[in-house]
Design an enzyme around this catalytic site. Structure first.
Site, PDB file in Angstrom:
ATOM      1  N   ASN A  61     -10.345  17.856  35.409  1.00  0.00           N
ATOM      2  CA  ASN A  61     -11.777  17.685  34.741  1.00  0.00           C
ATOM      3  C   ASN A  61     -12.372  18.909  34.536  1.00  0.00           C
ATOM      4  O   ASN A  61     -11.890  19.947  35.094  1.00  0.00           O
ATOM      5  CB  ASN A  61     -12.505  16.759  35.821  1.00  0.00           C
ATOM      6  CG  ASN A  61     -12.716  17.330  37.133  1.00  0.00           C
ATOM      7  OD1 ASN A  61     -11.706  18.149  37.775  1.00  0.00           O
ATOM      8  ND2 ASN A  61     -13.863  17.319  37.822  1.00  0.00           N
ATOM      9  N   GLU A  63     -16.245  20.279  33.827  1.00  0.00           N
ATOM     10  CA  GLU A  63     -17.502  19.853  33.668  1.00  0.00           C
ATOM     11  C   GLU A  63     -18.375  21.156  32.842  1.00  0.00           C
ATOM     12  O   GLU A  63     -17.958  21.942  32.652  1.00  0.00           O
ATOM     13  CB  GLU A  63     -18.177  20.039  35.246  1.00  0.00           C
ATOM     14  CG  GLU A  63     -17.614  19.162  36.008  1.00  0.00           C
ATOM     15  CD  GLU A  63     -18.365  18.939  37.341  1.00  0.00           C
ATOM     16  OE1 GLU A  63     -18.112  18.008  38.271  1.00  0.00           O
ATOM     17  OE2 GLU A  63     -18.927  19.943  37.696  1.00  0.00           O
ATOM     18  N   CYS A  72     -12.732  14.327  31.567  1.00  0.00           N
ATOM     19  CA  CYS A  72     -12.080  13.904  32.866  1.00  0.00           C
ATOM     20  C   CYS A  72     -10.805  14.411  32.764  1.00  0.00           C
ATOM     21  O   CYS A  72     -10.186  14.682  31.623  1.00  0.00           O
ATOM     22  CB  CYS A  72     -12.163  12.388  32.920  1.00  0.00           C
ATOM     23  SG  CYS A  72     -13.920  11.695  33.142  1.00  0.00           S
ATOM     24  N   GLU A  74      -7.839  12.697  33.419  1.00  0.00           N
ATOM     25  CA  GLU A  74      -7.212  11.758  32.695  1.00  0.00           C
ATOM     26  C   GLU A  74      -7.254  12.027  31.151  1.00  0.00           C
ATOM     27  O   GLU A  74      -6.283  11.965  30.362  1.00  0.00           O
ATOM     28  CB  GLU A  74      -7.389  10.406  32.941  1.00  0.00           C
ATOM     29  CG  GLU A  74      -7.601   9.906  34.364  1.00  0.00           C
ATOM     30  CD  GLU A  74      -8.817  10.403  35.267  1.00  0.00           C
ATOM     31  OE1 GLU A  74      -9.090   9.423  36.222  1.00  0.00           O
ATOM     32  OE2 GLU A  74      -9.522  11.133  34.771  1.00  0.00           O
ATOM     33  N   CYS A 112     -12.497   6.457  35.524  1.00  0.00           N
ATOM     34  CA  CYS A 112     -13.879   6.112  34.898  1.00  0.00           C
ATOM     35  C   CYS A 112     -13.569   4.969  33.784  1.00  0.00           C
ATOM     36  O   CYS A 112     -12.578   4.813  33.230  1.00  0.00           O
ATOM     37  CB  CYS A 112     -14.703   7.107  34.466  1.00  0.00           C
ATOM     38  SG  CYS A 112     -14.397   7.910  32.859  1.00  0.00           S
ATOM     39  N   CYS A 115     -12.296   6.687  30.428  1.00  0.00           N
ATOM     40  CA  CYS A 115     -10.929   7.029  30.737  1.00  0.00           C
ATOM     41  C   CYS A 115     -10.244   5.716  30.632  1.00  0.00           C
ATOM     42  O   CYS A 115      -8.850   5.719  29.972  1.00  0.00           O
ATOM     43  CB  CYS A 115     -10.579   7.746  32.201  1.00  0.00           C
ATOM     44  SG  CYS A 115     -11.048   9.446  32.057  1.00  0.00           S
TER      45      CYS A 115
END
Length: 160
Positions: A61, A63, A72, A74, A112, A115
């Site tokens: 991930n 940010e 993210c 994934e 999430c 994803c």
């Protein structure tokens, strides 16, 4: 009124029940968490994708102070795999691990919603399901494909 009941199947495993290949994938996902850029949430996620040719691609991930601008683990992993190995190398298995400042989580974390949609699109692109391994210190969840993560999913077939 008619009721529609949806069922999903998840296997809960221990690390020592995994195959050597799955252990390697989990280990690489865990290792990837150390390369996460998560200065705001302090929540580091790593993912590792096993491609059909045996290559393992990892991602983390990333940010940003403007939260929607990050991505993210994934999606980072799958987008990299798709951009480098498309169209001949489908993703066979995706492993995901997460840790906070106090260590790896006891319970596996699911992807999430965004994803999950990318996982579904990746499966549709390669026309085969992708196994998903979600790592937790106390259990590892094995999911046979995105349909079990995203029932009643929206796919490209609705746009035709």
């Amino acid at each position: 009124m008619k009721e529609i009941k949806l069922e999903i199947r998840i296997h809960s495993l221990q690390y020592d029940e995994l195959t050597p290949q799955d252990r390697e994938l989990i280990d690489k996902a865990k290792e990837a968490t150390s390369r996460s850029y998560a200065p705001y949430s302090k929540f580091s996620v790593g993912a590792a994708a096993l491609l059909k040719n045996g290559v393992i691609v990892t991602g983390t991930n990333q940010e940003n102070a403007a939260y929607p601008s990050g991505t993210c683990a994934e999606r980072t992993t799958l987008f990299y795999a798709n951009s480098q190995y498309l169209p001949t190398q489908p993703v066979l298995t995706l492993a995901i691990a997460a840790r906070s400042e106090s260590g790896y989580l006891d319970t596996p974390i699911p992807p999430c919603g965004a994803c999950r949609q990318v996982l579904l699109e990746t499966e549709q692109r390669y026309q085969q399901p992708m196994r998903i391994l979600l790592y937790g210190e106390k259990a590892i969840y094995e999911i046979d494909g995105t349909k079990d993560l995203l029932p009643l999913s929206f796919g490209g077939e609705f746009l035709k």
